[in-house]
Design an enzyme around this catalytic site. Structure first.
Site, PDB file in Angstrom:
ATOM      1  CB  THR A 281      55.050  94.463  45.744  1.00 46.79           C
ATOM      2  OG1 THR A 281      55.459  93.519  44.754  1.00 46.79           O
ATOM      3  CG2 THR A 281      54.689  95.785  45.084  1.00 46.79           C
TER       4      THR A 281
ATOM      5  CE  LYS B  19      57.391  94.547  42.110  1.00 47.75           C
ATOM      6  NZ  LYS B  19      56.085  93.815  41.927  1.00 47.75           N
TER       7      LYS B  19
ATOM      8  CB  THR C   2      53.890  89.628  36.114  1.00 47.42           C
ATOM      9  OG1 THR C   2      53.042  89.031  35.164  1.00 47.42           O
ATOM     10  CG2 THR C   2      53.120  90.618  36.948  1.00 47.42           C
TER      11      THR C   2
ATOM     12  CG  ASN D  68      49.909  84.871  45.556  1.00 47.73           C
ATOM     13  OD1 ASN D  68      49.813  85.914  44.918  1.00 47.73           O
ATOM     14  ND2 ASN D  68      51.021  84.167  45.601  1.00 47.73           N
TER      15      ASN D  68
END
Length: 405
Positions: free
Chosen positions: A157, A183, A194, A400
């Site tokens: 991502t 990933k 995560t 973000n």
């Protein structure tokens, strides 16, 4: 971990072990990049999984957990998509996850509960199921052992680079291979970090033993990294064992299996941190002289998640006070007057006395891209642990702040 097995790094990533194939393609979830992977074995094989501890979990996580239980720890393949987490999408999200498994099962000639799923991307967005199922069908016709790097790119991502690794393990009972890909870049925190992680081996390992090995290895690798202290909805770590090497794992060579899994997992875990969103420095925080490994890891994790420590590292400021203060709020009891703090091997605090004359030398170390911070708790119990993290930069805020726009 002691074993007489010898290790050799090899190419091939997730499909380096025998009997594994993959296909990666663009099915339309993302605008133009690769976004779908099908990873398969030639028959249902032992499988193990670890999943997010977040109470908010994506449909692929819940379905994979159910499938592992229903199959008794066996799987024929894993469908992985990036660009959409398929989390917090209600009944439709659940139906879409089931349809992905059904489509893959039909294409591979197996049962839907022998298919595992992993999805990553934006939370709360519906998966374009028609595009995804068409992609799965196409991928099933393009399986190969030669495209592992494409698979590692298709699961990304915000990752700045793909992450894959593989090794062969030579033992007295034969040679087997362990491969993997992962990933992860943001929302990285232990409790499964995560991320999505995939490990394969061609050793013959029963499901219960494979799960045991995955649990042990994750504690020292994928559960020992943090980028920002945020635990997400779709964290999944899978291990598959094809048995095609004919090396049977038992008590006599179990440590060799652990060694292979740990080497691959540690490489991938550190690469996740090195590629953290906005990261410019990889930071290893080692805490020693703790009462237990759990307490050592707890202190190291608290330091690693300290925004003040992470920003000081980014600015190459050898601020040992921030490090010691973070250790002090970890909930672990120790005597600060017996503690030590070092940066890059340079002692900055010892037995209640600062060594500020060494700050400039420690500052030089902090200007590099690989940083070492060592904290001794002074308990002389011999337990230690390392947690890997990264610095916190303005680029992290930008990434973000714009994630959905």
């Amino acid at each position: 971990m002691t074993t007489t097995a010898s290790v050799l790094t090899v190419k091939g990533g997730i499909t380096a072990p025998l009997a594994f194939q993959s296909a990666a393609l663009h099915c339309g979830i993302k605008e133009s990049e690769l976004d779908l992977v099908l990873l398969t074995a030639n028959l249902p094989i032992p499988a193990a999984g670890l999943f997010t501890t977040n109470l908010v979990r994506g449909a692929p996580v819940i379905l994979s957990q159910q499938h592992l239980k229903q199959s008794g720890g066996y799987a024929r393949g894993i469908v992985i998509n990036s660009g959409c987490a398929n989390a917090c999408t209600g009944d439709k999200g659940w139906e879409n996850a089931e349809q992905m498994a059904i489509t893959a099962a039909r294409a591979l000639g197996c049962q839907p509960h022998e298919i595992l799923l992993a999805s990553t991307g934006v939370i709360g967005v519906d998966l374009p199921i028609e595009l995804t199922t068409a992609g799965i069908q196409t991928a099933a016709t393009a399986l190969t052992r030669d495209e592992s790097e494409a698979a590692s790119r298709a699961i990304m991502t915000t990752d700045p680079f793909p992450k894959e690794h593989a090794v062969t393990i030579q033992t007295k009972t034969g040679t087997f291979t362990v491969g993997g890909m992962a990933k992860g870049s943001g929302m990285i925190e232990p409790m499964l970090a995560t991320m999505l992680g995939f490990l394969t081996t061609d050793a013959q390992v029963p499901p219960t033993l494979l799960q045991q090995a995955l649990n042990e290895v994750a504690d020292e690798t994928f559960n020992a990294i943090t980028v920002d202290g945020d635990c997400s909805t779709n964290d999944s770590l899978f291990a598959l064992a094809s048995g095609a090497s004919d090396v049977v794992i038992n008590d006599s060579n179990y440590q060799a299996l652990l060694k292979g899994l740990q080497i691959v997992s540690k490489h991938l875990a550190i690469e996740i941190v090195r590629g953290g969103e906005g990261a410019t420095k990889l930071v290893a925080i080692t805490v020693s002289d703790a009462k237990s490994k759990y307490e050592a890891r707890r202190v190291a994790r608290t330091i690693a998640n300290s925004l003040l420590v992470k920003t000081a590292v980014h600015g190459a400021d050898p601020n040992w006070g921030r490090i010691l203060a973070a250790a002090g709020r970890s909930g672990v009891t120790f005597n600060p007057s017996l503690a030590t703090v070092s940066v890059g091997g340079v002692l900055l605090f010892e037995h209640g006395i600062p060594h500020d004359e060494a700050s400039s030398k420690a500052g030089l170390h902090l200007q590099g891209d690989t940083i070492e911070i060592e904290v001794g708790l002074g308990l002389q119990s011999g337990f230690s642990a390392t947690v890997w993290t990264c610095d916190l930069s303005a680029e992290y805020v930008r990434i973000n702040g714009e994630y959905r726009t």
